[in-house]
Design an enzyme around this catalytic site. Structure first.
Site, PDB file in Angstrom:
ATOM      1  N   SER A 127      -3.076 -43.026 -37.158  1.00  0.00           N
ATOM      2  CA  SER A 127      -3.905 -42.773 -38.331  1.00  0.00           C
ATOM      3  C   SER A 127      -3.668 -43.837 -39.385  1.00  0.00           C
ATOM      4  O   SER A 127      -4.389 -43.906 -40.365  1.00  0.00           O
ATOM      5  CB  SER A 127      -3.604 -41.394 -38.898  1.00  0.00           C
ATOM      6  OG  SER A 127      -2.225 -41.261 -39.113  1.00  0.00           O
ATOM      7  N   HIS A 148      -8.245 -43.773 -32.504  1.00  0.00           N
ATOM      8  CA  HIS A 148      -7.846 -42.745 -33.467  1.00  0.00           C
ATOM      9  C   HIS A 148      -8.679 -41.493 -33.227  1.00  0.00           C
ATOM     10  O   HIS A 148      -9.861 -41.446 -33.553  1.00  0.00           O
ATOM     11  CB  HIS A 148      -8.053 -43.302 -34.892  1.00  0.00           C
ATOM     12  CG  HIS A 148      -7.589 -42.401 -35.972  1.00  0.00           C
ATOM     13  ND1 HIS A 148      -7.982 -42.549 -37.278  1.00  0.00           N
ATOM     14  CD2 HIS A 148      -6.759 -41.331 -35.957  1.00  0.00           C
ATOM     15  CE1 HIS A 148      -7.422 -41.618 -38.021  1.00  0.00           C
ATOM     16  NE2 HIS A 148      -6.685 -40.849 -37.234  1.00  0.00           N
ATOM     17  N   GLU A 160     -12.259 -43.205 -33.739  1.00  0.00           N
ATOM     18  CA  GLU A 160     -12.314 -44.458 -34.506  1.00  0.00           C
ATOM     19  C   GLU A 160     -11.589 -45.509 -33.658  1.00  0.00           C
ATOM     20  O   GLU A 160     -10.412 -45.348 -33.330  1.00  0.00           O
ATOM     21  CB  GLU A 160     -11.592 -44.227 -35.841  1.00  0.00           C
ATOM     22  CG  GLU A 160     -11.824 -45.267 -36.892  1.00  0.00           C
ATOM     23  CD  GLU A 160     -11.123 -44.897 -38.224  1.00  0.00           C
ATOM     24  OE1 GLU A 160     -10.090 -44.202 -38.227  1.00  0.00           O
ATOM     25  OE2 GLU A 160     -11.623 -45.328 -39.279  1.00  0.00           O
ATOM     26  N   ASN A 198      -9.186 -42.734 -42.995  1.00  0.00           N
ATOM     27  CA  ASN A 198      -8.180 -42.302 -43.969  1.00  0.00           C
ATOM     28  C   ASN A 198      -8.249 -43.039 -45.298  1.00  0.00           C
ATOM     29  O   ASN A 198      -7.705 -42.575 -46.287  1.00  0.00           O
ATOM     30  CB  ASN A 198      -6.783 -42.385 -43.349  1.00  0.00           C
ATOM     31  CG  ASN A 198      -6.569 -41.191 -42.448  1.00  0.00           C
ATOM     32  OD1 ASN A 198      -6.974 -40.074 -42.793  1.00  0.00           O
ATOM     33  ND2 ASN A 198      -5.996 -41.399 -41.286  1.00  0.00           N
TER      34      ASN A 198
HETATM   35  N1  CAA Z   1      -9.852 -26.439 -28.650  1.00  0.00           N
HETATM   36  C1  CAA Z   1     -11.086 -26.099 -28.245  1.00  0.00           C
HETATM   37  N2  CAA Z   1     -12.007 -25.530 -29.072  1.00  0.00           N
HETATM   38  C2  CAA Z   1     -11.624 -25.275 -30.344  1.00  0.00           C
HETATM   39  C3  CAA Z   1     -10.346 -25.595 -30.828  1.00  0.00           C
HETATM   40  C4  CAA Z   1      -9.447 -26.216 -29.927  1.00  0.00           C
HETATM   41  N3  CAA Z   1      -8.218 -26.587 -30.312  1.00  0.00           N
HETATM   42  N4  CAA Z   1     -10.273 -25.249 -32.136  1.00  0.00           N
HETATM   43  C5  CAA Z   1     -11.466 -24.716 -32.458  1.00  0.00           C
HETATM   44  N5  CAA Z   1     -12.283 -24.734 -31.384  1.00  0.00           N
HETATM   45  C6  CAA Z   1     -13.705 -24.339 -31.323  1.00  0.00           C
HETATM   46  C7  CAA Z   1     -13.896 -22.857 -31.428  1.00  0.00           C
HETATM   47  O1  CAA Z   1     -13.809 -22.247 -30.172  1.00  0.00           O
HETATM   48  C8  CAA Z   1     -15.295 -22.775 -32.014  1.00  0.00           C
HETATM   49  O2  CAA Z   1     -16.245 -22.985 -30.966  1.00  0.00           O
HETATM   50  P1  CAA Z   1     -17.782 -22.453 -31.063  1.00  0.00           P
HETATM   51  O3  CAA Z   1     -18.469 -23.387 -32.011  1.00  0.00           O
HETATM   52  O4  CAA Z   1     -18.272 -22.576 -29.659  1.00  0.00           O
HETATM   53  O5  CAA Z   1     -17.718 -21.058 -31.569  1.00  0.00           O
HETATM   54  C9  CAA Z   1     -15.350 -23.966 -32.945  1.00  0.00           C
HETATM   55  O6  CAA Z   1     -14.334 -24.883 -32.489  1.00  0.00           O
HETATM   56  C10 CAA Z   1     -15.042 -23.571 -34.372  1.00  0.00           C
HETATM   57  O7  CAA Z   1     -13.767 -22.915 -34.403  1.00  0.00           O
HETATM   58  P2  CAA Z   1     -13.494 -21.522 -35.124  1.00  0.00           P
HETATM   59  O8  CAA Z   1     -14.723 -20.664 -35.091  1.00  0.00           O
HETATM   60  O9  CAA Z   1     -12.219 -20.969 -34.581  1.00  0.00           O
HETATM   61  O10 CAA Z   1     -13.105 -21.905 -36.604  1.00  0.00           O
HETATM   62  P3  CAA Z   1     -13.909 -22.712 -37.674  1.00  0.00           P
HETATM   63  O11 CAA Z   1     -15.371 -22.539 -37.573  1.00  0.00           O
HETATM   64  O12 CAA Z   1     -13.213 -22.351 -38.936  1.00  0.00           O
HETATM   65  O13 CAA Z   1     -13.576 -24.240 -37.314  1.00  0.00           O
HETATM   66  C11 CAA Z   1     -12.318 -26.217 -37.323  1.00  0.00           C
HETATM   67  C12 CAA Z   1     -12.269 -24.713 -37.195  1.00  0.00           C
HETATM   68  C13 CAA Z   1     -13.043 -26.805 -36.106  1.00  0.00           C
HETATM   69  C14 CAA Z   1     -10.885 -26.721 -37.360  1.00  0.00           C
HETATM   70  C15 CAA Z   1     -13.130 -26.563 -38.628  1.00  0.00           C
HETATM   71  O14 CAA Z   1     -12.580 -25.886 -39.724  1.00  0.00           O
HETATM   72  C16 CAA Z   1     -13.121 -28.037 -38.956  1.00  0.00           C
HETATM   73  O15 CAA Z   1     -13.878 -28.818 -38.395  1.00  0.00           O
HETATM   74  N6  CAA Z   1     -12.240 -28.421 -39.906  1.00  0.00           N
HETATM   75  C17 CAA Z   1     -12.084 -29.831 -40.302  1.00  0.00           C
HETATM   76  C18 CAA Z   1     -11.196 -30.501 -39.298  1.00  0.00           C
HETATM   77  C19 CAA Z   1     -10.978 -31.932 -39.649  1.00  0.00           C
HETATM   78  O16 CAA Z   1     -11.417 -32.483 -40.652  1.00  0.00           O
HETATM   79  N7  CAA Z   1     -10.230 -32.604 -38.763  1.00  0.00           N
HETATM   80  C20 CAA Z   1      -9.846 -33.992 -38.966  1.00  0.00           C
HETATM   81  C21 CAA Z   1      -8.510 -34.018 -39.623  1.00  0.00           C
HETATM   82  S1  CAA Z   1      -7.998 -35.659 -39.934  1.00  0.00           S
HETATM   83  C22 CAA Z   1      -7.298 -36.146 -38.493  1.00  0.00           C
HETATM   84  O17 CAA Z   1      -7.186 -35.455 -37.523  1.00  0.00           O
HETATM   85  C23 CAA Z   1      -6.801 -37.544 -38.395  1.00  0.00           C
HETATM   86  C24 CAA Z   1      -5.948 -38.123 -39.409  1.00  0.00           C
HETATM   87  O18 CAA Z   1      -5.740 -39.326 -39.291  1.00  0.00           O
HETATM   88  C25 CAA Z   1      -5.304 -37.412 -40.498  1.00  0.00           C
END
Ligand code: CAA
Length: 292
Positions: A127, A148, A160, A198
């Protein structure tokens, strides 16, 4: 420019990102060699992959057969030499410290079959670490590239792709095609501090922490402004907890040092929370509380 065919993948590091990457690679049909020095971590990774695949099956995104065939494609190893036998690409997913990553790549160069060294792609999931700095001591720096991924890997469609100074176009093309074959969208960026993701995300999170620190609003209110007003799936404070406050602080420090600009100074509240060990979801305490 030709790209090279990828038949098999080694993933070094079976933490949250490593198991997510193994999940998507195996689900897309690639044999995966997942390596971690800890047997316990490999067991946890397998359980997580199985749980997430079953969740996808329950939602009828995949069939029960795909759950079994995906798991069968993942072999676990505690030895790096065995894990990298005959693979076309090695994806390294070890902790975000340049010394740790460099040590792993040195070991890989020593242990890989010398006949395969020139043609193997070295991808690092990072990241914030410079790809050029990581590739500096490699024999073939043109083979190194940043991939990434985003958490949760099975859900987030972006990868990325970061080109270091010496990354070859052939390496990029191969990784670009692989990423598409994983069902993800590759976005090409250059090796600047924080890349694109980031550089934009972390100052936003840091600013949300400043808003809390200065008493502009309660944490829930700050998050709701961004979920309801800007359609973000999570508010920035909850997202900071999800990413890990130590990770957020580390990336702010990379931006601050890299650009020598005080607009990237980490908020004192972020520093204080990390010092107190309140790192977010993984410790049970961050801006919110969680069951670990
Ligand atoms: N594996 C498989 N499927 C998953 C999963 C996993 N680990 N986690 C969630 N899901 C699926 C769920 O089954 C659900 O599927 P459907 O659409 O078919 O129903 C879907 O994802 C949504 O999950 P939930 O209903 O449980 O929960 P939600 O709607 O609150 O979503 C979330 C959860 C996907 C995490 C959502 O809140 C989200 O997109 N959050 C933002 C995440 C983000 O910004 N990530 C990037 C972080 S930065 C990074 O990673 C890099 C860095 O450099 C810092």
């Amino acid at each position: 420019m030709h790209n090279q065919h990828i038949n098999s993948i080694a993933i070094i590091g079976a933490g949250t990102m490593g198991n997510g990457i193994a999940h998507v690679c195996a689900l897309s049909g690639f044999p995966v060699r997942l390596m971690d020095r800890s047997i316990e971590q490999l067991k946890i990774a397998r359980q997580m992959i199985e749980k997430n695949l079953k969740r996808m099956a329950q939602k009828q995104r995949i069939t029960p057969d795909q759950v079994h065939s995906t798991l069968a494609r993942i072999q676990s190893y505690t030895d790096i030499k065995q894990a990298i036998v005959d693979v076309d690409i090695i994806v390294e997913v070890v902790p975000e410290q340049i010394s740790v990553k460099k040590a792993v790549w040195n070991e890989i160069e020593q242990e890989i079959d010398p006949k395969r060294l020139k043609q193997t792609i070295f991808a690092t999931n990072t990241s914030s670490i410079s790809i050029s700095a990581l590739a500096q001591e490699l024999i073939f720096p043109e083979n190194m590239i940043g991939m990434h991924f985003f958490n949760p890997v099975p859900v987030m469609s972006l990868v990325e792709i970061i080109l270091g100074e010496k990354t070859s176009e052939k390496t990029f093309k191969t990784v670009e095609r692989l990423t598409s074959n994983l069902g993800k969208t590759p976005i090409r960026v250059h090796d600047f501090p924080g890349f694109v993701s980031n550089r934009i995300l972390m100052p936003m999170i840091n600013e949300a922490i400043y808003a809390l620190y200065e008493g502009v609003a309660e944490k829930e209110a700050i998050d709701q402004v961004m979920t309801l007003g800007m359609a973000h799936p999570m508010g920035p404070l909850r997202l900071a907890d999800f990413i890990g406050l130590d990770v957020c602080l580390n990336i702010m420090k990379v931006l601050h040092k890299g650009f020598q600009d005080d607009k990237y100074s980490p908020c004192p509240l972020l520093i204080e929370m990390v010092d107190e060990g309140h790192l977010g979801n993984k410790t049970g305490h961050g801006f919110y509380t969680y069951t670990v």
